[in-house]
Design an enzyme around this catalytic site. Structure first.
Site, PDB file in Angstrom:
ATOM      1  N   ASP A 196      -3.848 -26.909   6.907  1.00 29.88           N
ATOM      2  CA  ASP A 196      -2.715 -26.445   7.774  1.00 29.88           C
ATOM      3  C   ASP A 196      -1.240 -26.364   7.370  1.00 29.88           C
ATOM      4  O   ASP A 196      -1.288 -26.176   5.923  1.00 29.88           O
ATOM      5  CB  ASP A 196      -2.938 -27.350   8.940  1.00 29.88           C
ATOM      6  CG  ASP A 196      -2.467 -26.351  10.066  1.00 29.88           C
ATOM      7  OD1 ASP A 196      -1.424 -25.974  10.298  1.00 29.88           O
ATOM      8  OD2 ASP A 196      -3.533 -26.329  11.006  1.00 29.88           O
ATOM      9  N   HIS A 205       2.726 -27.099  13.305  1.00 24.83           N
ATOM     10  CA  HIS A 205       1.323 -26.651  13.783  1.00 24.83           C
ATOM     11  C   HIS A 205       0.491 -27.652  13.075  1.00 24.83           C
ATOM     12  O   HIS A 205      -0.711 -28.123  13.694  1.00 24.83           O
ATOM     13  CB  HIS A 205       0.836 -25.468  13.065  1.00 24.83           C
ATOM     14  CG  HIS A 205      -0.330 -24.804  13.448  1.00 24.83           C
ATOM     15  ND1 HIS A 205      -1.315 -24.948  12.763  1.00 24.83           N
ATOM     16  CD2 HIS A 205      -0.507 -24.044  14.635  1.00 24.83           C
ATOM     17  CE1 HIS A 205      -2.414 -24.180  13.299  1.00 24.83           C
ATOM     18  NE2 HIS A 205      -1.988 -23.707  14.510  1.00 24.83           N
ATOM     19  N   SER A 255      -6.311 -22.676  17.779  1.00 27.90           N
ATOM     20  CA  SER A 255      -6.081 -23.893  16.560  1.00 27.90           C
ATOM     21  C   SER A 255      -6.124 -25.186  17.361  1.00 27.90           C
ATOM     22  O   SER A 255      -6.498 -26.027  16.590  1.00 27.90           O
ATOM     23  CB  SER A 255      -4.679 -23.610  16.337  1.00 27.90           C
ATOM     24  OG  SER A 255      -4.532 -22.382  15.260  1.00 27.90           O
TER      25      SER A 255
END
Length: 809
Positions: A139, A212, A534
């Site tokens: 990520d 994220h 996600s």
């Protein structure tokens, strides 16, 4: 003599122009797949051979860069080359494939309770919260100071771990601990494309400045954090699904995108480091052939090493072509669902009418006073885009229409024009339970129907007014917040690459998820709320880690099967899980096998297992040659003449997608991109015999699923093998069948009798279309369910009238 000089001059000019043309060519990153066995003996290592290959290429020499070499995800390397240099490589013996690099992008405390996880019984205590299982997260990196990665109470780092931490200007090796046991970054391919990373804009280290990566890692395996919250909206205990699992982070995404070369290098490193589960919440677009997809290539090599790979299905659910990503059958593909939690912000009009809305606004509320209410369409632009609003909105609440720019951007436009609040009339269903947004001023989002009513109110009232009442977090039962619902953004089926494989595999919580965040945010926050597939993916990654701990001998396919066949399909009202956008019943194209159920997956009864040879047979069945397959997998004998499955639908997958074909479709090959995705589904059940899907003789591998019986009748037969993993070796399973009237189903046998000698049994299902007009009807969906009176092993089924998978041209 003069002629010789002229000739030399012309030659020099030609050579100058020739080399100049090379120098002026655009440079790109290329993925070069190489045959391992072709390395000349004069080279000690493959790396030396690759360097020699690059050195032999024509100029410009200064731009030729060897970025990465690979041994696990595949054999080969990534290099920065011109198109001419790349084309020359194809003529070198041992070079299997040269492909330009593609890029990827991000798919962006209540959930453990919502999933039924308990400290008293079930999967949590049995797996000891996933202790010592290692989850690799690919990520945007990690914020190591996050409380979600504290290592209090954890045992020493597992001895099997071979990874470590890379240091950077703002990331010392000491940032890792017994929870965050690995942190590495991969930027060579990205920097070859965009130039050196500017440290003032992003951190050239494993540090996450986006948020994220920290969010997804903490969802999967974050430590228990008391008093976690997001401003004044939510507060409580935050914890990852596998709170005692270890985390290894591989940063592959940067400001612009995620480079394919970096993705492959990270997958290679994760396999080499010794992770048990790989979690990927990044997309690269749908419809990619498997040997053109870095994730599919790397994931197959990981599965070959016994590592389960989970991926997000993508957030294209509202687009016209909303097909899922990561559809390779060796990847566990996860869609998103809502949970029974809402962040309420209701609109109250001057006439007393109230409309329910959702918002993550956390500043000063408007209070009980009403404000003038105007429609953006009458004061600039209805979408509240750019600087479109007039000063007439100053001191007023503005109704904006959804679409074009983000919801948060609309609120900023309203604030900059002097508005005091915003009501967003969304163009899709929003709640209850829908994704909410942060805003810079008091704002809420309402359904299209509510937006129409508010718009009509403004038209009919010269002095229209309203206020917004912020109620904060609401956790509701079935009468308040029906859940789960398939999130409107979650990508849906069908599978464009291989229609015979049903995707997504299942759904998991992905709406308004609270988890750890980067400290680089403005203002700094420790936890944030975010929505996307996600967020759904790491929920399943964490559950898979728990199952791996409970059953370390299970293969990746067995874990996936347990998760899929135990998933549930009814919401908290007892009705079929609905689609958030339409509020109609969802289908297996929306929810796959259903919503993940961790505790049921702990005891699935039976599993559909798949080995690497089965995947090779699958690839052979869709027209891949041995050379194409060798690009994806090595150290494995590949012989399509003996390994090919009768059809791609004969892969021992836990779900069914049956493709009926017309007579011309059986003989005329077409590209996968041309498929007419007209799908049909039914309710049904099946049975089992005793043979592995990979041991069928070539003689039995006739294309039974493409037999044309007559002009009005088509027949498809699929075979499956089920393995008993229940507590009793002596057990009997019976099947239930439910079919559409236009399709006849013949199951043989209809009962599976397991014994100590026969723990794997096969069954065969034959589907016959009775009415050719079936292809003109709307899609139908159903299921197969095996039961021993306690376990229910369920598989969704979809029927398609189309061309199916064909050899790519």
């Amino acid at each position: 003599m003069e002629k010789i000089k002229q000739s030399l001059t012309l030659l020099l000019i030609f050579l100058f122009m020739f080399f100049l043309s090379f120098a002026q060519e655009e440079h790109k990153n290329y993925i070069i797949h190489v045959s391992k066995t072709h390395k000349p003996v004069i080279y000690t290592t493959h790396h030396q051979w690759y360097v020699s290959i690059l050195t032999s290429l024509p100029p410009p020499h200064e731009t030729k860069k060897l970025l990465y070499t690979y041994q696990h995800s595949f054999h080969g390397f990534v290099a920065h080359l011109t198109e001419t240099q790349a084309s020359i490589l194809l003529n070198i013996p041992g070079i299997l494939k040269v492909a330009p690099e593609r890029t990827g992008y991000l798919h962006t405390t209540r959930t453990p309770n919502f999933l039924g996880l308990s400290e008293l019984s079930g999967l949590w205590p049995i797996s000891n919260y996933g202790e010592d299982v290692i989850i690799g997260v690919l990520d945007t990196g990690v914020w190591p100071e996050s409380e979600s990665f504290n290592d209090d109470g954890l045992s020493p780092v597992p001895e099997k771990w071979k990874g470590g931490c890379m240091s950077g200007p703002d990331f010392p090796v000491s940032a890792c601990n017994k929870k965050l046991i690995g942190a590495k970054y991969f930027s060579m391919a990205y920097e070859a494309k965009y130039g050196a990373i500017n440290d003032s804009e992003q951190s050239r280290s494993p540090r996450d400045t986006d948020g994220h990566g920290t969010h997804t890692a903490s969802i999967a395996a974050g430590s228990v954090v008391k008093n976690a919250g997001y401003y004044n909206l939510v507060s409580g205990e935050a914890r990852g699904i596998a709170s005692k699992a270890r985390v290894a982070v591989y940063k592959i995404c940067w400001k612009e995108d995620c480079a394919e070369g970096d993705i492959l290098a990270a997958l290679e490193q994760a396999v080499d480091d010794g992770v048990d589960i790989i979690s990927i919440s990044i997309g690269r677009g749908s419809g990619l052939e498997y040997d053109d997809d870095a994730f599919a290539i790397g994931a197959l090599r990981a599965v070959q090493k016994g590592i389960l790979v989970t991926c997000s299905a993508g957030n294209d659910g509202l687009k016209t072509k909303k097909t899922p990503e990561h559809v390779a059958p060796w990847i566990l593909t996860v869609g998103a669902s809502s949970i029974d939690r809402d962040f309420r912000a209701d609109v109250v009009l001057g006439d007393g009418t109230m409309y329910t809305g959702v918002s993550l606004y956390s500043g000063e509320p408007l209070g009980s006073s009403s404000y003038p209410l105007v429609y953006a369409g009458n004061n600039g632009h209805r979408l509240c885009a750019g600087n479109s609003l007039s000063t007439a909105v100053k001191g007023k609440i503005v109704l904006c229409d959804g679409g074009f720019n983000s919801n948060s951007q609309k609120a900023r436009v309203v604030k900059e024009a002097g508005g005091v609040g915003m009501i967003l009339a969304n163009n899709v269903h929003t709640g209850p339970g829908g994704p909410a947004d942060e805003h810079v001023l008091p704002a809420t989002m309402v359904d299209p129907s509510a937006g129409n009513m508010i718009r009509n109110y403004i038209k009919s009232q010269p002095s229209a007014n309203a206020t917004i009442i912020f109620k904060g977090m609401v956790i509701g039962g079935n009468s308040i917040i029906p859940s789960p619902l398939v999130a409107q953004f979650s990508s849906r089926g069908p599978n464009r690459v291989t229609p015979e494989i049903l995707k997504p595999d299942l759904i998991a919580p992905g709406v308004n998820i609270l988890a750890g965040w980067t400290g680089a945010s403005t203002p700094p926050i420790k936890f944030n709320i975010s929505s996307g597939t996600s967020m759904a993916c790491p929920h399943v990654s964490g559950i898979a880690a728990l199952l791996h701990k409970a059953y370390p001998e299970w293969s990746p396919a067995a874990i996936r099967s347990a998760l899929m066949t135990s998933a549930y399909n009814a919401d908290n009202t007892g009705k079929t899980i609905r689609d958030f956008t339409t509020l109609n019943e969802s289908t297996p194209f929306d929810r796959g096998s259903g919503h993940v159920d961790p505790n049921k997956a702990l005891d699935p009864g039976l599993v559909y297992d798949i080995g690497v040879n089965d995947y090779i047979g699958f690839l052979c069945s869709i027209g891949y040659t041995e050379s194409r397959i060798s690009v994806m997998i090595h150290d494995q004998n590949i012989n399509c003449s003996t390994m090919r499955l009768a059809s791609p639908g004969d892969l021992n997958y836990p779900s069914f997608s049956v493709v009926f074909k017309t007579a011309t479709d059986n003989t005329t090959p077409r590209r996968v991109e041309e498929l007419e995705n007209i799908y049909y589904s039914i309710h049904m059940s099946s049975v089992d015999d005793v043979v592995s899907s990979s041991t069928l003789s070539p003689a039995n591998k006739s294309l039974v699923n493409e037999v044309t019986v007559d002009a009005g009748k088509k027949v498809v037969t699929h075979r499956r093998v089920m393995k008993n993993v229940g507590k009793s070796e002596n057990v009997v399973y019976d099947v239930k069948v439910s079919s559409h009237p236009s399709i006849n189903i013949d199951v043989n046998p209809s009962r599976l009798v397991f014994s100590p000698e026969n723990q794997s049994l096969s069954y065969e299902v034959t589907f016959t279309v009775i009415d050719d007009q079936m292809k003109d009807t709307l899609p139908k969906f159903g299921w197969i369910e095996w039961s021993d009176g306690f376990h229910k092993v369920r598989s969704p089924v979809a029927f398609t009238w189309g061309r199916g998978s064909v050899p790519s041209i």
